[in-house]
Every structure is written in C-alpha cells, then in structure tokens.
Design a protein around this motif. Structure first.
Motif, PDB file in Angstrom:
ATOM      1  N   GLY A   3       0.933  -1.334   0.084  1.00  0.00           N
ATOM      2  CA  GLY A   3      -0.082   0.057   0.095  1.00  0.00           C
ATOM      3  C   GLY A   3       0.929   1.345  -0.013  1.00  0.00           C
ATOM      4  O   GLY A   3       0.648   2.368   0.625  1.00  0.00           O
ATOM      5  N   ARG A   4       2.170   1.225  -0.721  1.00  0.00           N
ATOM      6  CA  ARG A   4       2.895   2.210  -0.622  1.00  0.00           C
ATOM      7  C   ARG A   4       2.788   3.045  -1.945  1.00  0.00           C
ATOM      8  O   ARG A   4       2.571   2.236  -3.040  1.00  0.00           O
ATOM      9  N   ARG A   5       3.648   4.107  -2.049  1.00  0.00           N
ATOM     10  CA  ARG A   5       3.773   4.983  -3.311  1.00  0.00           C
ATOM     11  C   ARG A   5       4.854   4.107  -4.081  1.00  0.00           C
ATOM     12  O   ARG A   5       5.699   3.341  -3.543  1.00  0.00           O
ATOM     13  N   THR A   6       4.750   4.278  -5.366  1.00  0.00           N
ATOM     14  CA  THR A   6       5.764   3.565  -6.141  1.00  0.00           C
ATOM     15  C   THR A   6       6.685   4.459  -6.883  1.00  0.00           C
ATOM     16  O   THR A   6       6.462   5.791  -6.790  1.00  0.00           O
ATOM     17  N   GLU A   7       7.592   4.185  -7.839  1.00  0.00           N
ATOM     18  CA  GLU A   7       8.626   4.917  -8.384  1.00  0.00           C
ATOM     19  C   GLU A   7       8.017   5.313  -9.661  1.00  0.00           C
ATOM     20  O   GLU A   7       9.022   5.557 -10.676  1.00  0.00           O
ATOM     21  N   ILE A   8       6.793   5.255 -10.174  1.00  0.00           N
ATOM     22  CA  ILE A   8       6.300   5.358 -11.608  1.00  0.00           C
ATOM     23  C   ILE A   8       6.745   6.777 -11.979  1.00  0.00           C
ATOM     24  O   ILE A   8       7.004   7.086 -12.933  1.00  0.00           O
ATOM     25  N   ILE A  33      -0.991   2.319 -12.765  1.00  0.00           N
ATOM     26  CA  ILE A  33      -0.306   2.329 -11.337  1.00  0.00           C
ATOM     27  C   ILE A  33      -1.031   3.387 -10.497  1.00  0.00           C
ATOM     28  O   ILE A  33      -1.067   3.185  -9.354  1.00  0.00           O
ATOM     29  N   ARG A  34      -1.048   4.686 -11.057  1.00  0.00           N
ATOM     30  CA  ARG A  34      -1.694   5.602 -10.141  1.00  0.00           C
ATOM     31  C   ARG A  34      -3.102   5.233  -9.496  1.00  0.00           C
ATOM     32  O   ARG A  34      -3.269   5.493  -8.345  1.00  0.00           O
ATOM     33  N   PRO A  58      -4.016   7.196  -2.085  1.00  0.00           N
ATOM     34  CA  PRO A  58      -4.414   8.548  -2.780  1.00  0.00           C
ATOM     35  C   PRO A  58      -3.242   9.553  -2.535  1.00  0.00           C
ATOM     36  O   PRO A  58      -3.010  10.517  -3.209  1.00  0.00           O
ATOM     37  N   ALA A  59      -2.822   9.721  -1.286  1.00  0.00           N
ATOM     38  CA  ALA A  59      -1.731  10.515  -0.824  1.00  0.00           C
ATOM     39  C   ALA A  59      -0.594  10.630  -1.671  1.00  0.00           C
ATOM     40  O   ALA A  59       0.202  11.746  -1.805  1.00  0.00           O
ATOM     41  N   ALA A  60      -0.407   9.663  -2.230  1.00  0.00           N
ATOM     42  CA  ALA A  60       0.829   9.268  -3.133  1.00  0.00           C
ATOM     43  C   ALA A  60       0.863   9.951  -4.593  1.00  0.00           C
ATOM     44  O   ALA A  60       1.914   9.898  -5.192  1.00  0.00           O
ATOM     45  N   GLN A  61      -0.168  10.531  -4.993  1.00  0.00           N
ATOM     46  CA  GLN A  61      -0.568  10.645  -6.320  1.00  0.00           C
ATOM     47  C   GLN A  61       0.349  11.589  -7.017  1.00  0.00           C
ATOM     48  O   GLN A  61       1.156  11.629  -8.142  1.00  0.00           O
TER      49      GLN A  61
END
Ligand code: KPL
Length: 314
Positions: free
Chosen positions: A270-275, A303-304, A309-312
């Motif tokens: 459930g983490r942000r990615t490096e996209i 991926i987005r 949500p906070a990671a967008q």
C-alpha cells in the motif's frame, strides 16, 4: 570502514549485510518495523550468502552522523528529503552512493543538499543496481536472483570524482558483491529506466513475478513499452541501442525470474511507487519530442489508480 545505509529496505539491507559480513562497521537507518525486528532478531538474508547479521539499526539518523561512506537506498521520490537530512547530519565531505531506479535522481539529491542550513558537502556517486531483493518480512530480506551494481568507469569522470567511484567499487567488490564499471553511465541509467519501465508497471498491475514477462500475454505488453521507452530515450539523445535494450530486458527477466519487482512490492504494501521517476520521465521525454507513448500512458494511469491517494503527486 564506517558505513551508514540510509533507507535500509530490500536493497539497502542486502548491501548492508554483505558489507557487515566483510567486517565493515554498519549502521542501518530504516522503517520502524524493520528496525525493531533487526534489533530483536538480527537481519536475516535469504538466498545466496544466506545468514543472520547483528548490527545497529535506528529509525532516524544520529546527528552528527560520523561515517566514511553512505549507501542512500531510499526510493527515488524520497531522495530530496534524505539528502537534506544527510547534508544536515554528516560531518565533512562524505561520499554517498545513489543506486536508485529511475532518472533525475542527482537533481533531487542536489536540491536536498541545497536546502540544508548550514550544508555539509556530501559527494553523490550515481550507480545502477540490478540486484533483485525482496523484503519478506520485517528483518528478513531475500536475494531473488542475480544482478550487479554498475558504476561509471573512473576514466569517464573527473579525477576528483574517480576516487569516490573507485572507493565504492572496491568497498562492494571486497564484500563479494558483483560490481562493474560502465563507459557511459547516462546510457546505462536510461537503459535501466527503459527496462524498468517495461518490467515494473506490468508486474505490478498484473501481480506477477518478473519471469512471467518472458511469456504471453505479458511479453507483448513489455515489448511495446520497451519500444516506446527506447524511442523516447533516443529522441532525448541518450544513445540507446534497441538491440542492447532488448537483450538487457531478456537477461533481467531471466536473472530475476523469481523476484517480485520493487513496484509490485510497493503496491503489496500500500505504498507509493517509483512510477514518477521511471515511466513518467520516459513519457515526458517522449512527449517533448512528439513521440506517442500510448502503452506507457496506460500503465502510468493503471499504477496511479492503485497507489494510495496521498501518493498521487510524483
Ligand atoms: O530494478 C529492479 C526492480 O525490481 O525495481 C529489478 C531488481 C532489476 C527487477 O526486479
């Protein structure tokens, strides 16, 4: 040598364990759960060179941070705040290895250092990492396949930078880690970014191991992503060779067949990615040269849609 691993997740812990095994004096800075497990049980490495290592682990870097070298293994999007912390805490000019996936990492590092008051002067050494590592559980990391660390050849950088490149080469090589010099680091970084752009989003969206990309239906998707990323990198003047990129993709998929890509691991947790530092940079480069990248665009959106949500914003 006194070495801090700042951002000790999968790859940082693997490198840290190998250096500790070679007799270096390690300090791991990592997430609360990973640090708590390492303090209680030690750091367990599975796969080649498996074993259990005891070493100090903390959640926040001490100030001052008195070490001879740093492996900065946070994700690309965390490089700027990490550089700010290092420039604030380190004493003097300390070399910092940057083995992140993606592009624009040195610029993020420089922005972080510039924000430190008063700044120390950490010395960034950019590298490419292809070693596959997975956090199996807090305190447990598995090396799932083969890979290496690639550094710029000392003759391709200034005499001043060469000494730091050689320092990291010898540090890693003496610990038995596969490490090579490449004649053109910019090309190696773009090649890795295009290969990551064809592996990571596909494995993450479809929930498959890297090895699945050797076969239908994923192989075709990856081939289209490779073609789009290569076209963007060529248009951007990064000297990419499509035959070499395809060979590198095939080699990586074979050598890391059992690995869960780092992007898949990020979504698992459930983490942000490096996209943002991989596919988005490729796509923006393509767009600035009027190159259509529909499959890259589709996978960025997919991926987005799966990131918290906070990671967008990237
Ligand atoms: O770069 C990778 C990643 O997972 O991000 C490798 C290790 C090459 C493939 O899984």
């Amino acid at each position: 040598m006194r070495v801090a691993v700042y951002g000790a997740g999968a790859i940082g812990s693997l490198l840290g364990a190998r250096l500790a095994a070679a007799g270096h004096d390690l300090l791991l800075v990592g997430s609360p759960a990973h640090v708590a497990a390492i303090r209680e049980h030690g750091l367990r490495i599975e796969g080649p060179g498996a074993g259990l290592w005891r070493m100090p682990a903390v959640e926040k870097s001490p100030r001052p941070l008195a070490v001879d070298a740093v492996l900065l293994t946070v994700k690309g999007y965390d490089v700027e705040p990490a550089a700010l912390a290092l420039a604030t805490n380190l004493v003097g000019s300390v070399p910092v290895l940057l083995p992140q996936n993606g592009l624009g990492i040195e610029e993020r590092f420089a922005r972080g250092v510039a924000r430190a008051r008063p700044p120390s002067s950490p010395i960034p050494v950019r590298a490419v990492n292809t070693l596959p590592a997975t956090v199996v559980a807090p305190g447990v990391v598995r090396q799932a396949g083969r890979g290496e660390v690639r550094l710029p050849s000392p003759t391709s950088v200034s005499a001043e930078a060469a000494q730091w490149v050689i320092l990291f080469h010898d540090l890693l090589a003496d610990a038995g880690l596969p490490v090579t010099y490449v004649p053109d680091l910019d090309r190696a970084l773009w090649t890795k970014a295009v290969v990551n752009g064809a592996i990571n989003p596909v494995t993450a969206v479809h929930g498959v191991l890297n090895g699945a990309l050797a076969r239908a239906p994923y192989r075709e998707i990856s081939e289209r992503l490779l073609a789009e990323g290569t076209a963007a990198g060529r248009a951007g003047g990064h000297g990419l060779d499509s035959g070499q990129i395809t060979a590198e993709f095939e080699h990586t998929v074979r050598a890391t067949a059992e690995n869960r890509s780092s992007m898949l691991q990020d979504l698992d947790r459930g983490r942000r990615t490096e996209i943002g530092t991989i596919s988005v940079v490729l796509w923006e480069t393509g767009r600035s040269h009027a190159i259509a990248m529909p499959v890259t665009e589709e996978y960025i959106a997919r991926i987005r849609a799966r990131e918290p949500p906070a990671a967008q914003p990237s």
